[in-house]
Design an enzyme around this catalytic site. Structure first.
Site, PDB file in Angstrom:
ATOM      1  N   GLU A 213      11.464  -8.482   3.534  1.00 39.76           N
ATOM      2  CA  GLU A 213      10.262  -7.991   2.873  1.00 39.76           C
ATOM      3  C   GLU A 213      10.598  -7.643   1.421  1.00 39.76           C
ATOM      4  O   GLU A 213      11.689  -7.163   1.120  1.00 39.76           O
ATOM      5  CB  GLU A 213       9.770  -6.745   3.612  1.00 39.76           C
ATOM      6  CG  GLU A 213       8.559  -6.072   2.996  1.00 39.76           C
ATOM      7  CD  GLU A 213       8.271  -4.705   3.605  1.00 39.76           C
ATOM      8  OE1 GLU A 213       7.114  -4.267   3.555  1.00 39.76           O
ATOM      9  OE2 GLU A 213       9.213  -4.073   4.135  1.00 39.76           O
TER      10      GLU A 213
ATOM     11  N   LYS B 235       0.637  -8.924   6.547  1.00 36.85           N
ATOM     12  CA  LYS B 235       0.887  -7.725   7.346  1.00 36.85           C
ATOM     13  C   LYS B 235      -0.407  -7.186   7.939  1.00 36.85           C
ATOM     14  O   LYS B 235      -1.402  -6.964   7.231  1.00 36.85           O
ATOM     15  CB  LYS B 235       1.562  -6.662   6.473  1.00 36.85           C
ATOM     16  CG  LYS B 235       2.111  -5.475   7.247  1.00 36.85           C
ATOM     17  CD  LYS B 235       2.920  -4.560   6.335  1.00 36.85           C
ATOM     18  CE  LYS B 235       3.569  -3.417   7.113  1.00 36.85           C
ATOM     19  NZ  LYS B 235       4.358  -2.540   6.214  1.00 36.85           N
TER      20      LYS B 235
ATOM     21  N   CYS C 175       8.396  -4.698   8.511  1.00 37.48           N
ATOM     22  CA  CYS C 175       8.798  -3.295   8.400  1.00 37.48           C
ATOM     23  C   CYS C 175       8.370  -2.459   9.597  1.00 37.48           C
ATOM     24  O   CYS C 175       8.761  -2.744  10.727  1.00 37.48           O
ATOM     25  CB  CYS C 175       8.280  -2.716   7.086  1.00 37.48           C
ATOM     26  SG  CYS C 175       9.203  -1.255   6.523  1.00 37.48           S
TER      27      CYS C 175
END
Length: 531
Positions: free
Chosen positions: A268, A328, A379
């Site tokens: 990321e 995301k 994440c």
């Protein structure tokens, strides 16, 4: 005494998680809460639960305030501790029921289910199951997910608490109720080893290459110029670090020192410069992809839509350039977007440090990278059961966690997130690749073993063969079934406790010191006579 017990239980929970990782201590939380709330009112139970939650979460989540000040850390920890206050209150109520340890353990699962969803999509950090990557109970994740691990840990603690309670009670009632006390002790003594024995259920093993056809996967950690909120102040330097590491990999392949990979994974934020709008960034990524000769899964921040931003994983082909991408689905509130900005500005102008919000997508991150079907999670998304299950259900044979932990410096956040990835590997029987800008990057085998890993704030490169697994675990097949079953069981027990309590006759003639303890009626009579 009860307050010290509750506070000690919270400390035990904290020590069970990284960086300490003393996983057996996790049972201390449910044990302490069950024992401290036994015979207490719901109000006292809530206070004790709040104390336990605070002594657990304040140190566990200290990394949230390392660069942004104490207010976010204190606010988050306090709010999360409220869920433990609710757990303490309901534990006090169901503690009066027969088989109380089972109902209290089920309510631990229910508390975590609520905390993982409320508010703003929830915050699952610190679930009991996530502490068990190195413990035998971690294997339960393959059969019922993280929730089943939580239930096993909580049940062990509540059973031990009940055994101690009954043994103390037995001494006070050597004639009245002696048989029932013995029965409880025997049941607790038998159930605890049964739970431990079941924890040794078989898992896929620590081999990266067993269980399916293999693909050679390379993972690049390019590192960042510095830690903290301004880690990407030199965004081009971060991108160049990952390009240079990939070029070094290409040189090793050309020289025969490394095998030709089938795909390369970047973390990321490896390109916080939008490569769709910045030709220089696109050219740098093109150079790396052409040199290594295979697609690269990059992590990028895209400018848009409108005034917003999008956090994505993009498959960058050496010939065709950018292709499939995953946006995301669960941006972090207060970190990637600011909910109710005008309201929270009343408390702190720090909300305006987050100038532009990230948008949320709705498609699972199942991508084809060099012929390998991966499940991409960005994440904190690895903490959410549903997001992980969605990519496995979509056919992912390999799980990838693209993450950037530079914001949290040299704190325990990276280790705690890695522990979650290890449980996900066990839960779904998949190898998990963690690719981080500054660490910790890791290769996690399907049984949760960390086969290889990086250190914080150092460059890192891994290349090796990994099996592309298609078999599904029982946990993958039942999804959230175990969580909902435990939650429903706990709520049913709570309802029964409330109904039974309303039907109880008033006990105004019982001294206040005795009202806090639930014992058989004939024992009350004996005690009154003794006085």
């Amino acid at each position: 005494m009860a307050a010290l017990l509750a506070a000690g239980g919270g400390v035990c929970l904290w020590l069970a998680f990284p960086p300490y990782g003393l996983w057996p201590l996790a049972v201390g939380g449910p044990f302490a809460l069950a024992l401290a709330t036994r015979g207490r009112s719901a109000r006292w139970g809530a206070a004790l639960g709040m104390l336990l939650g605070s002594s657990f979460l304040f140190p566990l989540l200290s990394w949230t305030g390392v660069f942004v000040g104490d207010l976010p850390w204190l606010a988050l920890s306090t709010f999360q501790a409220v869920f433990y206050a609710a757990l303490g209150g309901v534990s006090a109520l169901v503690g009066r029921l027969p088989a109380a340890p089972v109902w209290m353990a089920a309510l631990w699962v229910g508390q975590e289910a609520a905390r993982s969803r409320i508010p703003f999509g929830g915050f699952p950090w610190g679930r009991l199951g996530f502490s068990q990557a190195d413990g035998p109970m971690g294997s339960f994740a393959a059969y019922g997910g993280v929730s089943l691990v939580t239930f096993a840990v909580a049940l062990t603690g509540t059973l031990l608490a009940c055994a101690i309670w009954r043994s103390l009670l037995w001494r006070r009632e050597r004639r009245a109720g002696q048989t029932r006390a013995v029965a409880w002790l025997v049941a607790a003594a038998l159930l605890v080893p049964v739970v431990g024995a079941l924890a040794w259920l078989p898992l896929p093993g620590s081999s990266l290459t067993a269980g399916g056809p293999t693909a050679t996967v390379a993972v690049v950690q390019g590192n960042v110029p510095r830690a903290g909120l301004d880690f990407n102040a030199q965004r081009r330097a971060v991108l160049d670090n990952h390009v240079q590491q990939t070029l070094a990999l290409a040189d090793k392949v050309a020289g025969g020192a490394a095998s030709q990979p089938d795909l390369v994974i970047w973390p990321e934020n490896s390109s916080d410069i939008d490569p769709y709008k910045n030709p220089d960034a696109a050219a740098a990524i093109d150079r790396a992809a052409r040199a290594v000769g295979v697609p690269i899964l990059i992590g990028a921040v895209l400018d848009g839509p409108g005034e917003k931003l999008t956090n994505v994983g993009v498959v960058w082909d050496p010939v065709e350039g950018p292709g499939e991408r995953y946006a995301k689905r669960h941006p972090v509130p207060f970190g990637e977007y600011m909910p109710a900005r005008s309201f929270f500005r009343l408390f702190s102008d720090q909300v305006d440090r987050l100038r532009r919000d990230f948008v949320a997508a709705d498609e699972p991150g199942v991508l084809d990278v060099g012929g390998v079907r991966i499940g991409d999670l960005i994440c904190f998304e690895v903490a959410y059961d549903g997001l992980v299950s969605d990519v496995v259900d979509g056919g992912a044979s390999l799980l990838v966690v693209q993450t950037n932990n530079a914001t949290f410096g040299y704190t325990a956040e990276s280790e705690q997130q890695l522990a979650m990835s290890r449980l996900r590997a066990i839960e779904h029987g998949r190898t998990v690749i963690v690719a981080a800008t500054s660490g910790i990057s890791a290769i996690v085998a399907p049984d949760g073993t960390v086969v290889d890993r990086s250190e914080l704030f150092t460059p890192y490169l891994f290349s090796g063969a990994i099996a592309l697994r298609q078999n599904t675990t029982l946990a993958s097949r039942i999804g959230a079934g175990a969580e909902w079953a435990a939650t429903a069981t706990g709520l049913a027990a709570l309802l029964a406790a409330v109904v039974l309590r309303r039907r109880e006759p008033p006990r105004s003639n019982v001294p206040s010191s005795a009202r806090d303890v639930t014992v058989p009626r004939n024992v009350h009579a004996n005690q009154q006579g003794a006085r």
